[in-house]
Design an enzyme around this catalytic site. Sequence first.
Site, PDB file in Angstrom:
ATOM      1  CG  ASP A   1      -1.965  -0.969   1.205  1.00 42.67           C
ATOM      2  OD1 ASP A   1      -1.918  -1.828   0.309  1.00 42.67           O
ATOM      3  OD2 ASP A   1      -2.867  -0.898   2.059  1.00 42.67           O
TER       4      ASP A   1
ATOM      5  CG  ASP B   1      -1.194   5.000  -0.563  1.00 41.21           C
ATOM      6  OD1 ASP B   1      -1.974   4.831  -1.517  1.00 41.21           O
ATOM      7  OD2 ASP B   1      -1.440   4.609   0.587  1.00 41.21           O
TER       8      ASP B   1
ATOM      9  CD  GLU C   1     -20.115 -27.401   4.144  1.00 41.55           C
ATOM     10  OE1 GLU C   1     -19.544 -26.391   3.705  1.00 41.55           O
ATOM     11  OE2 GLU C   1     -20.280 -27.630   5.348  1.00 41.55           O
TER      12      GLU C   1
ATOM     13  CE  LYS D   1     -11.234 -25.241  -1.218  1.00 39.51           C
ATOM     14  NZ  LYS D   1     -11.089 -24.053  -2.016  1.00 39.51           N
TER      15      LYS D   1
ATOM     16  NE  ARG E   1      -8.164 -17.223   4.697  1.00 36.70           N
ATOM     17  CZ  ARG E   1      -6.866 -17.292   4.461  1.00 36.70           C
ATOM     18  NH1 ARG E   1      -6.337 -16.596   3.488  1.00 36.70           N
ATOM     19  NH2 ARG E   1      -6.093 -18.053   5.201  1.00 36.70           N
TER      20      ARG E   1
ATOM     21  CE  LYS F   1      -8.239 -26.643  -3.531  1.00 34.41           C
ATOM     22  NZ  LYS F   1      -7.330 -25.627  -4.031  1.00 34.41           N
TER      23      LYS F   1
END
Length: 673
Positions: free
Chosen positions: A32, A36, A113, A115, A136, A315
């Site tokens: 950042d 800036d 569930e 993903k 997050r 996965k």
Amino acid sequence: MTSTKKKIDTLRKNILKYEYFYHTLDQSIVSDAEYDYLLHQLYDLEKKNQELITADSPTQKVGSNLLRRFKKIKHFSPMLSLENTFDINGYLNFEARIKKSLNINTSISFCCELKLDGIAISLIYEEGIFVRAATRGDGFKGENITANARMIKSIPLKLNGINIPKRLEVRGEVFMLKSDFITLNKRYKINQNKHFSNPRNAAAGSLRHINPKITAERKLMFSCHGCYFLEDIKEDLSTHYERLMKCVSWGLPVNKEIIICSNHIEVEKFYKKFEQTRNFLDFDIDGIVIKVNSIEFQKKIGCNTKSPRWAIAFKFCSAEKITLLKNVKFQVGRTGIITPVAYFDPVYISGVIIQKASLYNKYEMERLNLHVNDSIIICRSGDVIPKVLSVIKTTRCDNAKKIVFPEFCPVCDTKLLENTEEKIIRCHSGLTCDAQKKKSLYHFFSKKSLYVIGLGPRIINELIKKKLVKNPIDFFYLKDVDLIKLKNVGKKKSIKIINSINACKKTTLKSFIYALGIPGVGETISEKIANDFITLDKLINANILQLNSVDGIGKVISNNIFNYFSTIANRNMINTLIAKVGVYLNHQEVQELNIKKTCFLNKKIVLTGTFNAFSRIELKKILINLGAKVFDNISKKIDFLICGQNFGSKFFKANHLKIKTINEKELKFLIEM
Ligand code: IVH
């Protein structure tokens, strides 16, 4: 072109590039501060040279850039990631580990569930009203995207129904439907001649857009995959599934493809079903997630630094391609583990050219039954890691040569030994094997170990080649003139490295244990051992039983630690480092000064909630210095629960087990006693 114009052009080009990465690709490639700084430089130059301002300059955008970054907020508890597996064996290991840690032989319930391939966010509801949303971020702190989240239609601004907790945290995934993504890209391409590469990036860019109106236009979706009651709840919701269903009853969206499984056959069936049908769904998924269903079990099993130990992502593989196997090489890892690696003709999968893939171990290699020149099928597990799926045996030529696992180390020629329990084959030569030496020395001085700045693998390799170092001790006797002899190392750099080597002598027990590179002893285990044994002496002299009794350390790791410290060469090295080199472990000072006879000495303690006067880590350190052992979960053996504000369910469990709780005021009094 004048030099000012050149400067302005370069600044604009870079700023636009960083913005593209940040907004479109969802990647921060500069800090950042640097962003800036560049933007301010551009503002200043344009102010002084107004004739050079152009309409497309980053300074001219509406609602401009200084608002580009969102404010950071701390999460109530870290937003963790998930451990991954790409095959059923990985899942079976996970299930076995869970049962072992719960000491259960019978079947247990898992919640399976989808993903969703989106962006994780956290939502806070107070008295049923949506008050805050955060991304997050780094897991500890995220960006405050409340204004943008309000624009997502599937996020209810008010919950309905009964027994809504006073404060509720909901975590889930923001994503974009594939159909909406296609429409958006068509529009975007026409208007701006730009496009998003996939629905995930489009969702990320839209969610964190500086203008919430754009977020609203982009039709984002939300699906909840976890909830946490930040305060008491009147109902007994003891499973993850019940909690998700409760969220549904309050009006929160939860993906409907969710089932309870009690064995690996059911899990694999669920996995296969969605592996085959995922292309027909209107949203991207990259696997399934399997979670221990009982909340009590989840708490017992606990978490690692990065992921919970009670959940795993299974996965999917990406598109498959056929190619030709050229060779298999055997790599020697830092701890001597031999890993076969397949090298093949380059193939292009999901936007990347790949030409090698790990075969993990001897068993996987034998399962594939690979021969040089075989046609093999490659995919990218979870769309990332290259994987050899299988061999097309029908096209195998007559002179194909079977690949055999070596009996001797490919680097130092020592006989390899197999550990059937761990399914690994190892070279046990340690630092006398060149491959292990390079990797171990690099590990010893890496960031989480003793950390010497500037000591990368290239410099270490050269130092070994020039016979200037062969073990960690040698580094402490290096002179700047030794380092100047190396490629691309000038006087300044060599002095920097030498200073850093001197500074690294002052370290902590945790970093020192981690630096030793004992097999299986990673960051989390090093911390647990350091907290339990407090001094290096106690650790070195611990027996297997004492090691095994540390929370989270099983038979294999306790044996590894015991064997490491029983080896004379290792003890000698440690003695020299401490007694001659002057490596100094901070705990020695702490221990002598701080262990007072307070009520915390030898007590088992759990913390919950947040504290005004200390961070959790600080408090943990204080308590350990006072002789306490700090645990993650409440059980019968715990002596005290220290309770801050916004405490969690540990408080209720402690009450149930009649464990004494101490609040922050009492705690301060007891510490200062
Ligand atoms: S549970 C403590 N469930 O996957 C971990 N995560 O690779 C909580 N994700 O950042 C995550 N679908 O955002 C969970 N059904 C699901 C999920 C899911 C997608 C994301 C999640 C996390 C990432 C981890």
